[in-house]
Structure formats: structure tokens, C-alpha cells
Design an enzyme around this catalytic site. Structure first.
Site, mmCIF file in Angstrom:
data_model
loop_
_atom_site.group_PDB
_atom_site.id
_atom_site.type_symbol
_atom_site.label_atom_id
_atom_site.label_comp_id
_atom_site.label_asym_id
_atom_site.label_seq_id
_atom_site.Cartn_x
_atom_site.Cartn_y
_atom_site.Cartn_z
ATOM 1 N N GLY A 198 46.161 -82.983 -12.402
ATOM 2 C CA GLY A 198 46.948 -82.113 -11.521
ATOM 3 C C GLY A 198 47.180 -80.804 -12.235
ATOM 4 C CB CYS A 228 43.736 -84.762 -16.914
ATOM 5 S SG CYS A 228 43.927 -83.067 -17.504
ATOM 6 C CE1 TYR A 229 51.732 -82.871 -14.334
ATOM 7 C CE2 TYR A 229 51.215 -84.578 -12.719
ATOM 8 C CZ TYR A 229 52.126 -83.702 -13.297
ATOM 9 O OH TYR A 229 53.420 -83.670 -12.856
ATOM 10 C CG HIS A 241 38.934 -84.507 -16.052
ATOM 11 N ND1 HIS A 241 39.700 -84.739 -14.937
ATOM 12 C CD2 HIS A 241 39.547 -83.498 -16.731
ATOM 13 C CE1 HIS A 241 40.721 -83.905 -14.909
ATOM 14 N NE2 HIS A 241 40.658 -83.135 -15.990
ATOM 15 C CD GLU A 300 37.844 -87.260 -13.197
ATOM 16 O OE1 GLU A 300 37.926 -87.956 -14.221
ATOM 17 O OE2 GLU A 300 38.672 -86.368 -12.904
ATOM 18 C CG ASP A 316 29.539 -87.836 9.397
ATOM 19 O OD1 ASP A 316 28.854 -88.369 8.517
ATOM 20 O OD2 ASP A 316 30.276 -86.856 9.188
ATOM 21 C CE LYS A 364 27.766 -85.875 5.854
ATOM 22 N NZ LYS A 364 28.471 -85.462 7.077
#
Ligand code: XMP
Length: 512
Positions: free
Chosen positions: A57, A84-85, A170, A172, A228, A368
Site C-alpha cells: 500500500g 511490503c506495507y 514483492h 508477486e 467474455d 481474464k
């Protein structure tokens, strides 16, 4: 709907970082179902999850309005991974201290790991991605540091007994070399997940749940040919067959061959009830003389709704409306409840109040890339499953100035050449979005021995991860040369081809 309730799941608590959706996608790629909730979600609503991940954040935990979760969350006995945050939140709420990191760290950072930590099993010392000003300065009681970098002595901390872990970097993002392994360790070894989230079983469960919910009732779907709505319609079709009716409004501003492809696939290959409304003349009539971009969008949106209503009123009573809403729409709406109908996502936005008993949104839990995987599972051709994003108002926003049948045809031809050549180079899946634009600029050329005076085509190709920002793509010169040659030679009325080298911001992806 099929979901979640039958699967193990972890929850990502969003503290306002840029990466909440990225974390959730990584987790799902590791075959664990994952949802995103706001940081202030009451702890009792989290008890059903196998584990919790705190995102990063922008703020400082000491700021007066700092986003913080309830400290009671740590009493649920759930495994938690703070990022992180999120790591600083954990330290702060459990009695540690967060302080300025001295020198802020941004970017790739050499990091050492304590190899006995369950989080870092099979993770050698390697590069992580750091992006922070503050860091944990004093560990909360019961914690020990389990990773460090030159500028950050507590690059990670753990309380193994309580299954609480926190990393300053991070995991990710792709730049963290062993990030995926760390997430896998957390999900499988710390949270005890079994990895039961797969798209094959999702499709099967979704079909069964739809069958149960809809029973013998009737469903209407607006099919655009986009991934979609195509996948959503296919799931419903598998569940209820001919009780699904799809309306495909062809406004004449689709790309070359696209209308035919949609009809062929869904009517002939899958034997779906599909009504193709050829409304090109009607739309072009409304657009005659209109040059202002927002006006064009409005006209198309309104006309779309009118055509859709007229066609659906001929069908007798329909009980449900099927929509291709996907998870990012739900998250962005912030509620997770409302029917999400954004004009930017669906042509004009469909009317909510035309007397349906309810909405059917079989994809509202999927990202997606998961929708694409379900599409492949269902046997939808790759040309539709990998279709690049295409704006609802279609080519109208790529024709600067008045939209006429002739100009639309010119753009369709030029665009088809561009697409064909990009595919020949094998770049079609690498580039996020690429298309031709009819710029409205006329210029002088020389053809044969004579003077020509014709339209200018711009080519645009961008890569983007979130559509909020985009980079123009460095297409090979040879490709650009071939496309330019072919367009001026094969498309009558075009004398010049240019390449758009503007990123977003300051430009947008579309020209209008
Ligand atoms: P911009 O031009 O705003 O586009 O940078 C961002 C992305 O959104 C697509 N786009 C639309 N999609 N209806 C849609 O369904 C629309 O009205 C619309 N306008 C832009 C655009 O193609 C790009 O992917």
C-alpha cells in the site's frame, strides 16, 4: 454460481497497493482459489479462508488515516503473509516498530534467505523486487528475521508457530526470481492448500450450477464476439441448450470478417440459438455527419440498446439476462454485489430494468486469463478466445471525422492487412492490442506517374497490463515496411501510412 464455496480459498486483503489483482492471479495460477477483500473486512468474515495475504500500500502505518486491519484477525489462527506495507501492518499491530529504511530501496535487490524457513524452502539467495521507504526496525515478540538485504536487515520475518510471515519485497512480481516458489510454499506448506482450483472442473461445476439455478427458464444474452460474452454464453448454452437465445447486434463497425466468424462459430459449430441483427445501415444513418467523438459513442450506445430492446421484445418473456461480467469488474465496483454494467465495457450498457428475474454472470469470479482457459476447455476457437480487446463502439472510434460505409470499409481492409502481417510474424499473442486508424488527414502522393490525394492510415500497437497505462510497441521495421507497402498498394484511397509512437499517458490507446 459454481464457485468458491466448494473450493479451498485464500483471501487477499487490499491495503491499496497496485498489486492486489496480480497477487490474486498468481495464487490462482498456483491452483488455489483466491478472493480480494478490502482491508477493513471484519475478521469473522475471513474465518472460512485457508489463509490471508496482505497487499502492499502507498502509506505509512503511522499516518493518521493509515489503512489498518483489525488486530483480532491475528487471533483467528489463520496463516498470514504480509507483503511490503502489509508486512509493516503486521509488525505494527503485533507490537514491533516500523521505521524509515535509511536509504529507500527500489528495484532489483540481492537478498539472502534463512533456508530453514518454510516460506523459503527451495529458495536460494537471489534477487527480489523492493519498493519501499519504511521497513520493520524492531521485530514483534515471537518473530525472527528470515531474510535480509544490504539495506534491509528485516527483508522478511516469521513466527512459525503462529504461521505468520511477512516480506518487505514483492514476491508477486516477475522480477522476484523465486517469488512463485515463495507463494507456493505459503499456500501449500503453510496454509495446507491442496490446489483444487482448475478450469476444467470450474467449467463442469459452472454448468451444473447454472442448470440448477435456471431450470426450465429462458435466458437472453447479448453476444458481442468478445471473449467474455462468448464464454459466458457457451457455459449457459451447455447448461440449458436452446433455452438460451443470443442477440448479436452487428453495427457494421466490426473488424473485417468478424461478424461472419461469430455467427459461424456459434450457430453452425455449436448450434446455438443466435439472432444476428444486421443493423449497419441503421447505425450509419444515425452517425451521418457526426464527427465529435463523444457524440459518436453516445449515438452507438443508445442505438445499441434500442436495437437490443426491439429484438428482445419479439421473443416473448425471458427470465434471465446473461452477462460476461468478470472479476476485475466486480472488484473495481467495490461492492462485489452490484450488477456491474459499465458503458466502457459493454456496448452502451444493457438496460437493467427490462423485466428480468435476475442476472446470470457465470464468469464473475474469474480473471481474464482464466476466462480464456475456460473458453479453450469449452472448445471455442482460438481466434475468439484470444481476440484482442475491441471497443464497444467498434471502428467508429478509429475513424476520425465522419463515419461512412466507404471509410469503414477502407479501415477494415487496412486493419485486416496489419493483423495478417502481425500474425505472420508470430507476434499476435505477444502484443496486447494493435489496430489501424483512419486519421482523417489527407495527403498528397504519387502513384504511377500521377498525383494522388488520399487518406492517411495510422498503425497503433501497445502493450498494457491494466489499460490505465500502455507502452507503444517497438515493432520490427521490416514488419512496418511490409504493412505499409501492402496497405498503399491494396487499399484504394490510402496514400500514406504512419506509425503512432505515443504511450498512454499522455495519449489514450484509442484515438477517440
Ligand atoms: P483508452 O482509449 O481509454 O482505451 O486508452 C483503454 C481500453 O479500453 C478500450 N475501449 C473500450 N472498450 N467500450 C469498450 O468496451 C468502449 O467504449 C471503449 N473505449 C475504449 C480500448 O480499446 C482499450 O483496450
Amino acid at each position: 454460481m459454481p464457485t468458491p464455496q466448494n473450493h479451498q480459498a485464500v483471501v487477499v486483503l487490499d491495503f491499496g497497493g497496485q498489486y492486489a489483482q496480480l497477487i490474486a492471479r498468481r495464487v490462482r495460477d498456483l491452483k488455489v482459489y483466491c478472493e480480494i477483500k478490502p482491508y477493513h473486512t471484519p475478521p469473522q468474515e475471513l474465518a472460512r479462508y485457508q489463509g490471508v495475504i496482505f497487499t502492499g500500500g502507498p502509506g505509512s502505518v503511522y499516518a493518521p488515516d493509515a489503512p489498518l486491519c483489525s488486530p483480532e484477525l491475528f487471533q483467528l489462527g489463520l496463516p498470514v503473509l504480509g507483503i511490503c506495507y502489509g508486512a509493516q501492518v503486521m509488525a505494527h499491530l503485533l507490537g514491533g516498530k516500523v521505521q524509515s529504511a535509511g536509504a529507500p530501496e527500489f528495484g532489483k535487490t540481492g537478498t539472502s534467505f534463512v533456508s530453514s524457513s518454510p516460506l523459503f524452502s527451495q529458495v536460494p539467495d537471489s534477487v527480489t523486487w523492493m519498493s519501499h521507504n519504511d521497513a520493520v526496525g524492531q521485530l514483534p515478540e515471537g518473530f525472527s528475521a528470515c531474510a535480509s538485504s544490504a539495506g534491509c536487515p528485516v527483508a522478511a520475518m516469521e513466527n512459525r508457530e503462529k504461521k505468520l510471515y511477512a516480506v518487505q519485497f514483492h514476491p508477486e512480481v516477475a522480477h522476484t526470481e523465486y517469488g512463485n516458489q515463495m507463494l507456493k510454499n505459503f499456500l501449500y506448506d503453510v496454509c495446507g492448500c491442496a490446489g483444487d482450483w482448475e478450469m476444467g472442473s470450474f467449467a463442469q461445476e459452472a454448468v451444473e450450477a447454472l442448470r440448477e439455478r435456471i431450470g426450465g427458464k429462458k435466458v437472453l444474452c447479448a453476444l458481442s464476439g468478445g471473449v467474455d460474452s462468448s464464454v459466458a454464453a457457451m457455459l449457459v448454452h451447455r447448461a440449458i441448450g436452446k433455452n438460451l437465445t443470443c442477440i448479436f447486434v452487428d453495427h457494421g463497425l466490426l473488424r473485417k470478417g468478424e461478424g461472419g466468424l461469430v455467427e459461424r462459430v456459434f450457430r453452425q459449430e455449436f448450434d446455438m440459438n443466435i439472432i444476428r441483427v444486421n443493423a449497419a445501415e441503421r447505425f450509419l444513418g444515425k452517425l451521418a455527419g457526426v464527427t465529435e467523438p463523444e457524440r459518436k459513442r453516445k449515438i452507438i450506445g443508445e442505438e445499441f440498446i434500442r436495437v437490443f430492446e426491439e429484438e428482445s421484445s419479439k421473443l416473448g418473456k425471458m427470465d434471465f439476462l446473461c452477462q460476461g461480467t468478470i472479476y476485475p469488474d466486480v472488484v473495481e465496483s467495490g461492492t462485489g454485489q452490484a450488477a456491474v454494467i459499465k458503458s466502457h465495457h459493454n456496448v452502451g450498457g444493457l438496460p437493467e430494468d427490462i423485466g428480468f428475474e435476475g442476472l446470470v454472470e457465470p464468469l464473475r469470479d474469474l480473471f481474464k486469463d482464466e476466462v480464456r482457459r475456460v473458453g479453450i476447455e469449452l472448445g471455442i476457437p482460438e481466434a475468439l478466445v484470444w481476440r484482442q480487446p475491441f471497443p464497444g463502439p467498434g471502428l467508429a472510434v478509429r475513424i476520425i471525422g465522419e463515419v461512412t460505409q466507404e471509410r469503414a470499409a477502407t479501415l477494415q481492409e487496412a486493419d485486416a492487412i496489419f493483423r495478417e502481417e502481425v500474425a505472420k510474424c508470430g507476434l499476435d499473442r505477444e502484443i496486447g492490442q494493435y489496430f489501424a486508424v483512419l486519421t482523417g488527414v489527407k495527403s498528397v502522393g504519387v502513384m504511377g506517374d500521377g498525383r494522388s490525394y488520399g487518406e492517411t492510415i495510422a498503425l497503433r500497437a501497445v502493450n498494457t497490463s491494466d489499460f490505465m497505462t500502455a507502452d507503444w510497441v517497438h515493432l520490427p521495421y521490416e514488419l512496418l515496411g511490409t504493412v505499409s507497402n501492402r496497405i498503399v498498394n491494396e487499399v484504394s484511397g490510402v496514400t500514406r501510412v504512419v506509425y503512432d509512437i505515443t504511450s498512454k499517458p499522455p495519449a489514450t490507446i484509442e484515438w477517440e
